[in-house]
Design a protein around this motif. Sequence first.
Motif, PDB file in Angstrom:
ATOM      1  N   GLY A  23       9.871  11.531  10.950  1.00  5.60           N
ATOM      2  CA  GLY A  23      11.007  12.056  11.704  1.00  5.60           C
ATOM      3  C   GLY A  23      11.676  10.991  12.552  1.00  5.60           C
ATOM      4  N   ILE A  24      10.884  10.153  13.225  1.00  2.90           N
ATOM      5  CA  ILE A  24      11.446   9.077  14.043  1.00  2.90           C
ATOM      6  C   ILE A  24      12.179   8.071  13.169  1.00  2.90           C
ATOM      7  N   CYS A  25      11.594   7.716  12.038  1.00  2.68           N
ATOM      8  CA  CYS A  25      12.249   6.778  11.124  1.00  2.68           C
ATOM      9  C   CYS A  25      13.553   7.362  10.585  1.00  2.68           C
ATOM     10  N   GLY A  26      13.535   8.628  10.218  1.00  5.04           N
ATOM     11  CA  GLY A  26      14.750   9.275   9.725  1.00  5.04           C
ATOM     12  C   GLY A  26      15.824   9.346  10.790  1.00  5.04           C
ATOM     13  N   PHE A  27      15.441   9.665  12.028  1.00  6.82           N
ATOM     14  CA  PHE A  27      16.407   9.707  13.129  1.00  6.82           C
ATOM     15  C   PHE A  27      17.058   8.349  13.328  1.00  6.82           C
ATOM     16  N   GLN A  28      16.247   7.288  13.336  1.00  5.31           N
ATOM     17  CA  GLN A  28      16.800   5.952  13.543  1.00  5.31           C
ATOM     18  C   GLN A  28      17.702   5.533  12.383  1.00  5.31           C
ATOM     19  N   LEU A  29      17.340   5.892  11.175  1.00  4.14           N
ATOM     20  CA  LEU A  29      18.164   5.584  10.011  1.00  4.14           C
ATOM     21  C   LEU A  29      19.514   6.279  10.109  1.00  4.14           C
ATOM     22  N   VAL A  30      19.514   7.565  10.409  1.00  4.35           N
ATOM     23  CA  VAL A  30      20.773   8.310  10.525  1.00  4.35           C
ATOM     24  C   VAL A  30      21.595   7.791  11.695  1.00  4.35           C
ATOM     25  N   ARG A  31      20.939   7.461  12.802  1.00  2.00           N
ATOM     26  CA  ARG A  31      21.654   6.934  13.969  1.00  2.00           C
ATOM     27  C   ARG A  31      22.340   5.617  13.629  1.00  2.00           C
ATOM     28  N   ALA A  55      33.070  -3.698  23.290  1.00  2.00           N
ATOM     29  CA  ALA A  55      32.963  -2.410  23.995  1.00  2.00           C
ATOM     30  C   ALA A  55      32.186  -1.400  23.155  1.00  2.00           C
ATOM     31  N   GLU A  56      32.444  -1.371  21.864  1.00  2.00           N
ATOM     32  CA  GLU A  56      31.730  -0.437  20.990  1.00  2.00           C
ATOM     33  C   GLU A  56      30.250  -0.812  20.883  1.00  2.00           C
ATOM     34  N   GLY A  57      29.953  -2.108  20.805  1.00  2.00           N
ATOM     35  CA  GLY A  57      28.565  -2.558  20.760  1.00  2.00           C
ATOM     36  C   GLY A  57      27.827  -2.242  22.051  1.00  2.00           C
ATOM     37  N   GLN A  58      28.492  -2.408  23.177  1.00  2.00           N
ATOM     38  CA  GLN A  58      27.891  -2.085  24.470  1.00  2.00           C
ATOM     39  C   GLN A  58      27.614  -0.585  24.571  1.00  2.00           C
ATOM     40  N   LYS A  59      28.537   0.222  24.083  1.00  2.00           N
ATOM     41  CA  LYS A  59      28.356   1.674  24.109  1.00  2.00           C
ATOM     42  C   LYS A  59      27.165   2.082  23.241  1.00  2.00           C
ATOM     43  N   TYR A  60      26.994   1.434  22.092  1.00  2.00           N
ATOM     44  CA  TYR A  60      25.881   1.756  21.197  1.00  2.00           C
ATOM     45  C   TYR A  60      24.543   1.345  21.814  1.00  2.00           C
ATOM     46  N   SER A  61      24.477   0.154  22.409  1.00  2.00           N
ATOM     47  CA  SER A  61      23.201  -0.338  22.923  1.00  2.00           C
ATOM     48  C   SER A  61      22.810   0.311  24.250  1.00  2.00           C
ATOM     49  N   GLU A  62      23.775   0.740  25.035  1.00  2.00           N
ATOM     50  CA  GLU A  62      23.477   1.374  26.327  1.00  2.00           C
ATOM     51  C   GLU A  62      23.537   2.892  26.179  1.00  2.00           C
ATOM     52  N   HIS A  63      22.611   3.442  25.428  1.00  2.00           N
ATOM     53  CA  HIS A  63      22.599   4.882  25.199  1.00  2.00           C
ATOM     54  C   HIS A  63      21.995   5.614  26.394  1.00  2.00           C
ATOM     55  N   ALA A  64      22.012   6.915  26.369  1.00  2.00           N
ATOM     56  CA  ALA A  64      21.632   7.744  27.517  1.00  2.00           C
ATOM     57  C   ALA A  64      20.168   7.568  27.908  1.00  2.00           C
ATOM     58  N   LEU A  65      19.268   7.426  26.944  1.00  2.00           N
ATOM     59  CA  LEU A  65      17.855   7.257  27.277  1.00  2.00           C
ATOM     60  C   LEU A  65      17.623   5.936  28.001  1.00  2.00           C
ATOM     61  N   LYS A  66      18.274   4.880  27.550  1.00  2.00           N
ATOM     62  CA  LYS A  66      18.128   3.582  28.200  1.00  2.00           C
ATOM     63  C   LYS A  66      18.668   3.626  29.628  1.00  2.00           C
ATOM     64  N   LYS A  67      19.782   4.307  29.835  1.00  2.00           N
ATOM     65  CA  LYS A  67      20.331   4.443  31.186  1.00  2.00           C
ATOM     66  C   LYS A  67      19.404   5.266  32.075  1.00  2.00           C
ATOM     67  N   PHE A  68      18.763   6.274  31.502  1.00  2.00           N
ATOM     68  CA  PHE A  68      17.873   7.145  32.267  1.00  2.00           C
ATOM     69  C   PHE A  68      16.632   6.400  32.757  1.00  2.00           C
ATOM     70  N   VAL A  69      16.041   5.557  31.921  1.00  2.00           N
ATOM     71  CA  VAL A  69      14.786   4.883  32.283  1.00  2.00           C
ATOM     72  C   VAL A  69      14.986   3.493  32.878  1.00  2.00           C
TER      73      VAL A  69
END
Length: 89
Positions: A23-31, A55-69
């Motif tokens: 499931g984790i591998c599939g999620f990362q593949l689809v993402r 700007a698009e690369g920054q938006k992709y790398s700074e996702h919500a989980l990374k901002k949260f932790v």
Amino acid sequence: MAHSRWIRPEVYPLFAAMGVAVGICGFQLVRNICINPEVRVNKEGRAAGVLENFAEGQKYSEHALKKFVRNRRPEIMPSINSFFTDPQN
């Protein structure tokens, strides 16, 4: 009767662990396929070559989980850790 010979209750945790891993591998593949700015599936996107869209690369790398932790301590159970390590309690 034959099904009990092949699937035993001892292997259920293994099935669960493998299911989570797949499931984790599939999620990362689809993402990556859907929202990664460096992956281009359609022909027009591939023909564009290398884009410098920071700007698009920054938006992709700074996702919500990374901002949260980001500003949190790397602890799984902070209340238990502080109970055993803090001498004031």
